[in-house]
Design a protein around this motif. Structure first.
Motif, PDB file in Angstrom:
ATOM      1  N   PRO A  64     -11.144 -40.061  25.325  1.00 29.30           N
ATOM      2  CA  PRO A  64      -9.833 -39.451  25.532  1.00 29.30           C
ATOM      3  C   PRO A  64      -8.869 -40.308  26.360  1.00 29.30           C
ATOM      4  N   THR A  65      -9.340 -41.393  26.949  1.00 33.42           N
ATOM      5  CA  THR A  65      -8.454 -42.240  27.745  1.00 33.42           C
ATOM      6  C   THR A  65      -7.745 -43.309  26.925  1.00 33.42           C
ATOM      7  N   VAL A  66      -8.117 -43.469  25.654  1.00 32.64           N
ATOM      8  CA  VAL A  66      -7.493 -44.492  24.816  1.00 32.64           C
ATOM      9  C   VAL A  66      -6.026 -44.116  24.566  1.00 32.64           C
ATOM     10  N   ARG A  67      -5.169 -45.143  24.532  1.00 39.08           N
ATOM     11  CA  ARG A  67      -3.735 -44.913  24.306  1.00 39.08           C
ATOM     12  C   ARG A  67      -3.278 -45.704  23.097  1.00 39.08           C
ATOM     13  N   TRP A  68      -2.260 -45.177  22.444  1.00 45.77           N
ATOM     14  CA  TRP A  68      -1.745 -45.791  21.230  1.00 45.77           C
ATOM     15  C   TRP A  68      -0.242 -45.959  21.319  1.00 45.77           C
ATOM     16  N   LEU A  69       0.257 -47.008  20.682  1.00 45.33           N
ATOM     17  CA  LEU A  69       1.687 -47.216  20.511  1.00 45.33           C
ATOM     18  C   LEU A  69       1.907 -47.605  19.055  1.00 45.33           C
ATOM     19  N   PHE A  70       2.724 -46.843  18.353  1.00 53.04           N
ATOM     20  CA  PHE A  70       3.013 -47.126  16.953  1.00 53.04           C
ATOM     21  C   PHE A  70       4.459 -47.564  16.839  1.00 53.04           C
ATOM     22  N   ALA A  71       4.690 -48.582  16.045  1.00 47.65           N
ATOM     23  CA  ALA A  71       6.045 -49.103  15.864  1.00 47.65           C
ATOM     24  C   ALA A  71       6.224 -49.589  14.436  1.00 47.65           C
TER      25      ALA A  71
END
Length: 90
Positions: A64-71
């Motif tokens: 649950p600590t993983v982070r995502w950035l979509f562009a």
């Protein structure tokens, strides 16, 4: 992914070899076996749902600590049918 398909997509799920191949490669990215991945398949074969909805949801379930950035380079390439946060539906 099969279980969650109906939650985010109105079309019926149709399994094919490319779905399994993409999923295997995404799992290899998660495991650190692949650093950079390009998925090159024709439109309409589920790559947006797999990479932008199901894969992050699968990773968040185990970490649950993983982070995502979509562009995207073009506003027209975003997925309007997916809504702002389709992973929350899963």
């Amino acid at each position: 992914m099969r279980q969650g398909w109906a939650e985010v997509e109105a079309a019926t799920f149709v399994d094919n070899w490319h779905i399994g191949a993409i999923c295997e490669h995404l799992q290899a990215v998660t495991a650190g076996q692949i650093a950079k991945l390009v998925i090159n398949v024709p439109p309409g074969l589920g790559k947006s749902l797999l990479t932008s909805v199901f894969w992050p949801a699968w990773e968040w379930a185990s970490n649950p600590t993983v982070r995502w950035l979509f562009a995207s380079y073009d506003q027209r390439l975003k997925c309007p049918r997916l809504g702002p946060l389709p992973c929350l539906d899963l």
